[in-house]
Scaffold this active site. Structure first.
Site, short mmCIF file in Angstrom:
data_model
loop_
_atom_site.label_atom_id
_atom_site.label_comp_id
_atom_site.label_asym_id
_atom_site.label_seq_id
_atom_site.Cartn_x
_atom_site.Cartn_y
_atom_site.Cartn_z
N ALA A 1 -6.29 2.85 7.83
CA ALA A 1 -4.86 3.02 8.10
C ALA A 1 -4.65 3.71 9.46
CB ALA A 1 -4.22 3.77 6.94
N TYR A 2 -3.96 4.82 9.50
CA TYR A 2 -3.63 5.53 10.75
C TYR A 2 -4.91 5.80 11.56
CZ TYR A 2 -0.61 8.90 13.33
OH TYR A 2 0.15 9.58 14.26
N ASN A 3 -5.96 6.22 10.87
CA ASN A 3 -7.24 6.51 11.52
C ASN A 3 -7.76 5.34 12.34
OD1 ASN A 3 -10.09 7.90 11.51
ND2 ASN A 3 -10.44 5.89 10.59
N ALA B 1 -4.78 11.79 21.22
CA ALA B 1 -4.55 12.05 22.66
C ALA B 1 -5.00 13.45 23.10
CB ALA B 1 -3.07 11.84 22.99
N ASP C 1 -2.14 15.91 21.20
CA ASP C 1 -0.99 15.64 20.31
C ASP C 1 -1.21 16.13 18.88
OD1 ASP C 1 0.29 14.45 22.37
OD2 ASP C 1 0.30 12.43 21.55
N SER D 1 -6.00 3.02 13.76
CA SER D 1 -5.16 2.80 14.95
C SER D 1 -5.55 3.69 16.12
CB SER D 1 -3.69 3.06 14.62
OG SER D 1 -3.27 2.23 13.59
N ASP E 1 0.83 -1.21 0.00
CA ASP E 1 0.00 0.00 0.00
C ASP E 1 0.87 1.26 0.00
OD1 ASP E 1 -2.40 -1.32 -0.07
OD2 ASP E 1 -2.70 -1.31 2.08
#
Ligand code: NAP
Length: 265
Positions: free
Chosen positions: A164-166, A187, A152, A168, A51
């Site tokens: 993806a990142y979302n 955070a 953060d 996690s 990816d």
């Protein structure tokens, strides 16, 4: 589909990738396609890798609207953007020749930082502090001051980037047939003094999101998919769903939800 015969192959430059690229170039020429050296002359753009390579192929070739993109996995497993195994390339070529493929249109984000030219993201735009202090952002939706975020940073994901990142950070997985984008927190501080929504939220393609940076945080780390963007003295970032899409080839019976199942369940 039959008129699309010029193929640009994007790969890394290590020996193994270049060897696979050369095998693929030869194979496609046996089927009447031409491998071109300049992506500008292509009407199909193929990435070799995973990816991450697909994201790079789309970015380096400028999010072309007049091309079809295809991800070929060399990692041994299929992934969210890679529908074809390298060792089963003939399947893809046969499918293209016999029109067994469908075209999928993936929504992308348009992001404008202050007065800079727009850039595009297929997975997500992320913004975070580059100093060891909380990052403060005013979050504005269609001109409405919605919340002041302290934490953060934030991730703004497309539907295909939602896995993806979302994902996690506990964002929802979103069907790419929905023209929308998702805002997720990294955070956040939530107390009697500071308050944010605390959950991800999804905005339609009719909405505009503005992130206004507060004093002392004007040199953030920003990510557009897997590339970082470094701009000093950022005041605000405007994000919306672009009119552009990334067109990819897919085999029938290989829907987004089949991919989510094979990747995560
Ligand atoms: P990487 O850090 O080397 O790998 C990130 C992983 O995410 C790889 O396994 C990649 O798959 C996978 N991936 C990429 N896009 C995906 C998608 N839409 N759905 C599901 N998985 C996906 O970086 P990379 O390979 O260049 O990928 C860049 C992406 O990594 C960024 O756009 C961001 O979404 C993600 N990322 C995630 C985290 C996190 O989860 N904490 C942190 C930073 C970045 P392949 O192995 O097939 O390449």
């Amino acid at each position: 589909m039959s008129k699309r015969t010029q193929i640009f192959i994007y790969s890394k430059h290590d020996e193994n990738s270049l060897q696979k690229k050369s095998v693929l170039s030869e194979m496609i020429s046996n089927y009447g396609f031409t491998a071109v050296d300049d992506a500008k002359n292509a009407n199909i753009i193929v990435s070799l890798g995973g990816d991450g390579a697909f994201l790079q192929a789309v970015r380096k070739t400028g999010f072309r609207q007049d091309c079809l993109y295809a991800g070929i996995s060399t990692t041994g497993t299929l992934s969210m953007y890679c529908d074809f195994h390298f060792h089963e390339m003939e399947t893809m070529i046969h499918a293209v020749q016999q029109s067994e493929i469908e075209v999928r249109r993936y929504p992308i984000l348009q992001v404008i930082v202050d007065d800079n030219p727009p850039f595009y993201c297929l997975n997500e735009f992320s913004i975070r502090s580059n100093i060891i202090k909380t990052f403060v952002l005013d979050v504005i939706i269609d001109g409405l001051p919605f919340e002041t975020f302290r934490g953060d940073g934030m991730i703004i994901a497309t539907p295909t980037g939602s896995t993806a990142y979302n994902k996690s950070v506990n964002g929802a997985v979103v069907d790419p047939l929905l023209p929308c984008f998702q805002v997720s927190e990294l955070a956040s501080v939530n107390s009697n003094k500071y308050r944010t929504l605390g959950s991800s939220f999804i905005l339609s393609n009719q909405r505009q999101l503005t992130l206004r940076l507060q004093d002392g945080n004007d040199f953030p780390t920003m990510g557009m998919d897997n590339e970082s963007l470094s701009i000093h003295h950022v005041d605000s970032v405007n994000i919306e769903l672009s009119d552009r899409v990334v067109k990819t080839v897919k085999l029938k019976n290989n829907s987004f939800w089949e991919k989510v199942k094979r990747t995560y369940l």
